[in-house]
Design an enzyme around this catalytic site. Structure first.
Site, PDB file in Angstrom:
ATOM      1  CD  GLU A 176      -6.885  -8.623  -7.527  1.00  0.00           C
ATOM      2  OE1 GLU A 176      -6.737  -9.810  -7.868  1.00  0.00           O
ATOM      3  OE2 GLU A 176      -7.822  -8.218  -6.829  1.00  0.00           O
TER       4      GLU A 176
ATOM      5  CG  HIS B  84      -4.129  -4.365   5.928  1.00  0.00           C
ATOM      6  ND1 HIS B  84      -4.561  -3.925   4.701  1.00  0.00           N
ATOM      7  CD2 HIS B  84      -5.232  -4.819   6.573  1.00  0.00           C
ATOM      8  CE1 HIS B  84      -5.884  -4.084   4.625  1.00  0.00           C
ATOM      9  NE2 HIS B  84      -6.309  -4.636   5.745  1.00  0.00           N
TER      10      HIS B  84
ATOM     11  CB  SER C  95     -13.147 -16.352  -4.788  1.00  0.00           C
ATOM     12  OG  SER C  95     -13.632 -15.033  -4.787  1.00  0.00           O
TER      13      SER C  95
ATOM     14  CG  LEU D 267     -12.789 -17.223   2.577  1.00  0.00           C
ATOM     15  CD1 LEU D 267     -13.616 -18.492   2.702  1.00  0.00           C
ATOM     16  CD2 LEU D 267     -11.861 -17.095   3.784  1.00  0.00           C
TER      17      LEU D 267
ATOM     18  CG  ASP E 131      -4.946 -12.209  -1.222  1.00  0.00           C
ATOM     19  OD1 ASP E 131      -4.499 -12.444  -0.079  1.00  0.00           O
ATOM     20  OD2 ASP E 131      -5.733 -11.285  -1.472  1.00  0.00           O
TER      21      ASP E 131
ATOM     22  CE1 TYR F 193      -5.605  -4.512   0.888  1.00  0.00           C
ATOM     23  CE2 TYR F 193      -4.832  -3.283  -1.032  1.00  0.00           C
ATOM     24  CZ  TYR F 193      -4.667  -4.313  -0.119  1.00  0.00           C
ATOM     25  OH  TYR F 193      -3.563  -5.128  -0.210  1.00  0.00           O
TER      26      TYR F 193
HETATM   27  C1  GLA Z   1      -6.213  -8.328   0.627  1.00  0.00           C
HETATM   28  C2  GLA Z   1      -5.073  -8.109  -0.355  1.00  0.00           C
HETATM   29  C3  GLA Z   1      -3.773  -8.716   0.176  1.00  0.00           C
HETATM   30  C4  GLA Z   1      -3.484  -8.248   1.601  1.00  0.00           C
HETATM   31  C5  GLA Z   1      -4.717  -8.404   2.485  1.00  0.00           C
HETATM   32  C6  GLA Z   1      -4.544  -7.812   3.858  1.00  0.00           C
HETATM   33  O1  GLA Z   1      -6.523  -9.696   0.722  1.00  0.00           O
HETATM   34  O2  GLA Z   1      -5.371  -8.681  -1.607  1.00  0.00           O
HETATM   35  O3  GLA Z   1      -2.711  -8.392  -0.695  1.00  0.00           O
HETATM   36  O4  GLA Z   1      -3.021  -6.919   1.616  1.00  0.00           O
HETATM   37  O5  GLA Z   1      -5.862  -7.811   1.905  1.00  0.00           O
HETATM   38  O6  GLA Z   1      -3.557  -8.487   4.565  1.00  0.00           O
END
Ligand code: GLA
Length: 386
Positions: free
Chosen positions: A166, A42, A133, A131, A178, A225
């Site tokens: 996204e 985060h 995907s 993970l 990610d 989130y």
């Molecule tokens: C998700 C989000 C990332 C990041 C993580 C937490 O995977 O897609 O951008 O913020 O949570 O570290």
């Protein structure tokens, strides 16, 4: 099976699904990796630093340009028939095709006249486990389409394009970790990522880590989130009233976090973000000096995510508490966004190996769900599969 062979198997599946759905061969097969974040949670959307690895679980996309209407025909091994995505009527449908649709939306948005495409997708990244995907699908699809059309596919720019897909199309206000990991990972290395501005330094990482899936639903994740993103913005605004030159929450000091006037919740979020970046820095230094992963930093990260960021769950807490006293285990933490998903465990190879046997039955007795486990190491990000 080596990482290369595992990637090839997924690419072969994509090729097979392609032949079955459309006949003949694709022009190109591309694969991109799932990710495990070693530490730095985060912090990406707060301008911080993180240390993810791309893993040997991949999504492969086989593509061929088709004459005629600007429509993508897409098939995924896991689903039934061929689905249609009309490039002129891109709309969110709340299913997996939103990821390729979001990428097409970006490409069309920058004026690329994307022709009709035949696409087949195969993956061995478990979906819904944290993970990434979805990022792997976006990155593999974007790279495949751009390459098939002879367009630039520089990994960092491509990852940021997928992040915009996204955020703008799928509607998740995520950071770039990610997508950058899926695009830029390097075998045998963790990627020390800086997000504002984006900069990446590979750090040698030859260890394997044990990933344990809680097997719990994560229905709350998307709304929680977004709530955290907003709370961090509140905290930054409070710090900026005190220190206007502070550009990102991650660049604030712990003293500023404590001195600024704000309610308890944003203050705790900020405390996590600032302290987490300090932990990432210490871990990167330890790994660069050739030491093993410092497990105490993983444990401290988990405590901070649990107590200050409120994104752990009883199941994640159970896993990290269960494994820590085991001989040969260095530390453990939740990985990814939290609110379900996976925990990761660091330690000696033999101890991790033993846990793959002993942990699932113990978890099932305590929690009543059967968890999956994976031993993973650092792999390449996106690549063309020969
Ligand atoms: C998700 C989000 C990332 C990041 C993580 C937490 O995977 O897609 O951008 O913020 O949570 O570290």
């Amino acid at each position: 099976m080596t990482a290369r062979e595992a990637g090839r198997a997924v690419a072969e599946d994509a090729r097979r699904f392609f032949a079955k759905s459309f006949g003949g061969d694709p022009t190109l097969v591309v694969s991109a990796a799932g990710r495990v974040n070693l530490i730095g949670e985060h912090v990406d959307y707060n301008g911080g630093i993180a240390l993810p690895i791309a893993i040997q679980r991949r999504t492969a996309v086989a593509v061929r340009v088709r004459d005629g209407a600007r429509v993508t025909h897409i098939n995924s091994g896991g689903t039934g028939g061929v689905l249609r995505i009309d490039h002129g009527k891109l709309a969110r449908r709340r299913k997996w095709t939103d990821y390729p649709s979001g990428v097409l939306d970006q490409l069309v948005g920058v004026g690329i006249n994307v022709p009709g495409l035949d696409v087949a997708v195969a993956s061995d990244i478990p979906s819904g486990s944290g993970l990434s995907s979805s990022a792997a699908l976006e990155v593999a699809f974007d790279f495949a389409v751009r390459s098939a059309l002879g367009l630039d596919a520089e990994p960092v720019a491509l990852a940021l394009e997928c992040q915009r897909a996204e955020r703008q199309f799928v509607g998740v206000p995520c950071g770039a970790m990610d997508q950058l990991s899926a695009a830029c990972g390097e075998q045998g290395h963790a990627m020390l990522m800086q997000f504002a501005p984006v900069q990446m330094t590979p750090v040698p990482f030859a260890e394997r880590v044990l990933v344990v899936d809680t097997a719990t639903p994560r229905s709350l994740r998307a709304s929680a989130y977004s709530e955290r993103v907003a709370e961090c913005q509140t905290a930054l605004a409070a710090i900026q009233r005190l220190a206007p030159e502070t550009a990102t929450l991650a660049s604030a000091s712990l003293e500023q976090v404590e001195a600024a006037e704000m309610p308890d919740v944003p203050r705790r979020r900020a405390r996590h973000v600032v302290s987490e970046c300090q932990r990432v820095r210490r871990v990167a230094e330890a790994l660069a000096s050739g030491a093993g992963f410092p497990g105490a930093e993983a444990n401290a990260s988990h405590a901070s995510l649990r107590d200050d960021y409120d994104c752990s769950t009883p199941e994640l807490d159970w896993i990290v508490e269960h494994v820590r006293p085991v001989r040969g285990i260095a530390g453990a933490r939740l990985t990814g966004a939290g609110w379900g998903g996976c925990a990761i465990v660091f330690g000696e190879a033999s101890a991790l190996e033993a846990l793959t046997e002993s942990l699932p039955p113990a978890y099932e007795r305590a929690i009543g769900r059967a968890p999956r486990t994976w031993l993973v190491g650092a792999d390449d990000g996106v690549r063309i599969e020969a």
